[in-house]
Design a protein around this motif. Sequence first.
Motif, PDB file in Angstrom:
ATOM      1  N   GLU A   3      -0.408 -29.525  -2.067  1.00  0.00           N
ATOM      2  CA  GLU A   3      -1.613 -29.883  -1.342  1.00  0.00           C
ATOM      3  C   GLU A   3      -2.023 -31.318  -1.678  1.00  0.00           C
ATOM      4  O   GLU A   3      -1.785 -31.826  -2.775  1.00  0.00           O
ATOM      5  N   PHE A   4      -2.659 -31.955  -0.735  1.00  0.00           N
ATOM      6  CA  PHE A   4      -3.091 -33.341  -0.898  1.00  0.00           C
ATOM      7  C   PHE A   4      -4.195 -33.437  -1.943  1.00  0.00           C
ATOM      8  O   PHE A   4      -5.144 -32.671  -1.957  1.00  0.00           O
ATOM      9  N   ASN A   5      -4.074 -34.383  -2.846  1.00  0.00           N
ATOM     10  CA  ASN A   5      -5.091 -34.672  -3.846  1.00  0.00           C
ATOM     11  C   ASN A   5      -5.214 -36.182  -3.936  1.00  0.00           C
ATOM     12  O   ASN A   5      -4.306 -36.864  -4.408  1.00  0.00           O
ATOM     13  N   ALA A   6      -6.335 -36.706  -3.446  1.00  0.00           N
ATOM     14  CA  ALA A   6      -6.500 -38.156  -3.359  1.00  0.00           C
ATOM     15  C   ALA A   6      -6.425 -38.821  -4.722  1.00  0.00           C
ATOM     16  O   ALA A   6      -6.074 -39.999  -4.830  1.00  0.00           O
ATOM     17  N   SER A  11      -0.919 -41.477  -0.646  1.00  0.00           N
ATOM     18  CA  SER A  11      -0.346 -41.253   0.677  1.00  0.00           C
ATOM     19  C   SER A  11      -0.181 -39.768   0.925  1.00  0.00           C
ATOM     20  O   SER A  11      -0.180 -38.951   0.000  1.00  0.00           O
ATOM     21  N   ALA A  12      -0.049 -39.412   2.189  1.00  0.00           N
ATOM     22  CA  ALA A  12      -0.009 -38.007   2.605  1.00  0.00           C
ATOM     23  C   ALA A  12       1.308 -37.339   2.236  1.00  0.00           C
ATOM     24  O   ALA A  12       2.355 -37.987   2.078  1.00  0.00           O
ATOM     25  N   THR A  13       1.253 -36.013   2.134  1.00  0.00           N
ATOM     26  CA  THR A  13       2.466 -35.214   2.042  1.00  0.00           C
ATOM     27  C   THR A  13       3.195 -35.282   3.381  1.00  0.00           C
ATOM     28  O   THR A  13       2.584 -35.109   4.436  1.00  0.00           O
ATOM     29  N   VAL A 230      -8.513 -40.809  11.819  1.00  0.00           N
ATOM     30  CA  VAL A 230      -8.161 -39.666  10.976  1.00  0.00           C
ATOM     31  C   VAL A 230      -9.172 -39.459   9.853  1.00  0.00           C
ATOM     32  O   VAL A 230      -9.497 -40.397   9.110  1.00  0.00           O
ATOM     33  N   LYS A 231      -9.628 -38.227   9.726  1.00  0.00           N
ATOM     34  CA  LYS A 231     -10.498 -37.844   8.607  1.00  0.00           C
ATOM     35  C   LYS A 231      -9.666 -37.758   7.332  1.00  0.00           C
ATOM     36  O   LYS A 231      -8.563 -37.197   7.352  1.00  0.00           O
ATOM     37  N   VAL A 265      -4.283 -42.051   4.721  1.00  0.00           N
ATOM     38  CA  VAL A 265      -5.569 -41.370   4.882  1.00  0.00           C
ATOM     39  C   VAL A 265      -5.399 -39.857   4.961  1.00  0.00           C
ATOM     40  O   VAL A 265      -6.172 -39.095   4.372  1.00  0.00           O
ATOM     41  N   ALA A 266      -4.397 -39.408   5.683  1.00  0.00           N
ATOM     42  CA  ALA A 266      -4.210 -37.976   5.952  1.00  0.00           C
ATOM     43  C   ALA A 266      -3.807 -37.222   4.690  1.00  0.00           C
ATOM     44  O   ALA A 266      -3.304 -37.795   3.713  1.00  0.00           O
TER      45      ALA A 266
END
Length: 317
Positions: A3-6, A11-13, A230-231, A265-266
């Motif tokens: 899962e994405f963790n800023a 950068s996004a997965t 993009v959110k 961002v994503a």
Amino acid sequence: MKEFNAQEQSSATVIDGKAFAQKLRHEVGSQVASFVGAHGRPPGLAVVLVGEDAASQVYVRTKMRQAEEAGIASFAHRLPAVTTEAELLELIVALNADERVDGILVQLPLPDHIDEGGVIEAIAADKDVDGFHPRNVGRLATGESALVPCTPLGCLLLLQDRLGDLTGLKAVIVGRSNIVGKPMAQLLLKAHCTVTMAHSRSRNLADECRQADILVVAVGRPGMIGSDHVKPGATVIDVGINREELGEGQSRLVGDVDFAAVAKVAGAITPVPGGVGPMTVACLLRNTLYAAQRRESARQKASELDVSTKGVAGEPG
């Protein structure tokens, strides 16, 4: 997938559609083997190609090869560009009646002199593995069991693999085509998402897109969606496939999303190539197996009904 963790990454997965499609094809192959054991025949897929379009020829070869690898019988019908609409419809009538064939796919686009809508409607709805027949479109819209267009189905499977239960998530679809945008909306509604459909003429498009937990883009405009659309943390599915010329005879495939910018961002994003594309063919095989299973189930029910009603009315006097 992680899962994405800023705080852990900037950068996004990247969602690996190629790997997921390979896994799906393997699962279909296992189910095809069970189907053959139960019914004594393989599911059958007929692919019809009219004309010499180079891209279409590549797609057809890929579909036929992967069908055969999964144990599905494939029947290729390659017709010259001068084939008349009447000749094509005659072939479709024959394929509708062919007991070996569970799925019929007419590769699009067709030559200009042939009415695509009429050809699609001529395909038996229960063999329409593209999911384009009006009856399947209507069934999907009303929440009934239907053969679903392969590309949006592939998108849904990638989203469910990434996010699990989609209930309550805000989804924005950019693009309103009959092939991707509209059926994608229906699938996400069925998955209990809150769905907004947008397109190239939508006002304040970036504002609309930034509301999305799930952003699906299918407009055919390279790089149309940037980071301002993009959110942070959203899952972005890029359906676009566009050829970008690099000069000196070189080119590359790019999506409708500016990958480099949006990936910053994503939370997750599909690449082009290697994202949605491989899922389309894998879902075609899945649809062919499903169509075969439905046909055998209907045949069995009809046989049981025939046995149970024999003699009920008595012999005529």
